[in-house]
Design an enzyme around this catalytic site. Sequence first.
Site, PDB file in Angstrom:
ATOM      1  N   TYR A  73      -2.448  -1.003   9.973  1.00 32.39           N
ATOM      2  CA  TYR A  73      -1.928  -0.865   8.612  1.00 32.39           C
ATOM      3  C   TYR A  73      -1.250  -0.570   8.523  1.00 32.39           C
ATOM      4  CZ  TYR A  73      -4.315  -1.025   3.928  1.00 32.39           C
ATOM      5  OH  TYR A  73      -4.121  -1.744   2.652  1.00 32.39           O
ATOM      6  N   SER A 127       0.549  -0.947  -0.284  1.00 31.16           N
ATOM      7  CA  SER A 127      -0.400   0.014  -0.030  1.00 31.16           C
ATOM      8  C   SER A 127       0.583   1.230   0.223  1.00 31.16           C
ATOM      9  CB  SER A 127      -0.996   0.081   0.956  1.00 31.16           C
ATOM     10  OG  SER A 127      -1.869   1.191   1.856  1.00 31.16           O
TER      11      SER A 127
END
Length: 232
Positions: free
Chosen positions: A144, A131
């Site tokens: 995350y 990501s």
Amino acid sequence: MNLPRYPGNVLVTGGASGLGAATVAAVREAGGLPLVIDRAPPAEPVRHVLADVSETGAAEAAVGELAEQAGGRIDAVFTAAGVDACGALDAVPAKDWERVVQVNLLGTAAVVRAALPFLRRSRGTVVTCASTLGLRAVGDATAYCAAKHGVVGFTRALAAETAGEVGVTMLVPGGMDTHFFDDREEQYRPPADAELNQPGHVARTVLFALGQPPGSEVRELVVCCSREGSWP
């Protein structure tokens, strides 16, 4: 549509929705055989096993079962399964925080580990899904960011470890127009005017990585909408 060369048997985690489902569709269109691991059944009639990749034993068993269904051959793995739990570190319940790491990082490692014997035989390719938050960081996203930074380190180490045996590509997508944000509180959702990438566009980059000639590898690939703010 000019798709890359035949991708073979492609195992996709999280293949029932979002980027995973878009990649499954792209693999089918390119003439490949998608093999899906997900907690929910795919909408399309593809070979799949229902499993939670955060559970190592279940992930390993699912890889083995799908390999058997595919005649003992896996040509590629794409680890699209992912979850998030937004909020300050001391506000997110520990079990929710830890699940983000378990699915995104430990689930990625478990599936790749189980698939490696098959990938070595086929001289196949792993595409991990990191990501933009694996390369930068923001507040209220400690779980995350920790997980995706871990995927970055895992992928780079895996590429060094398997050089000459298995192709390794790290995909770094920006925000996408999927249901990933649906369960978030309003403050953690993209604004209504956010310009997000379409998952089908990102899926094409997965096939681009899988379509490289033998001996040529795309090591890292950042893909985002040109006007979306998560990168750089």
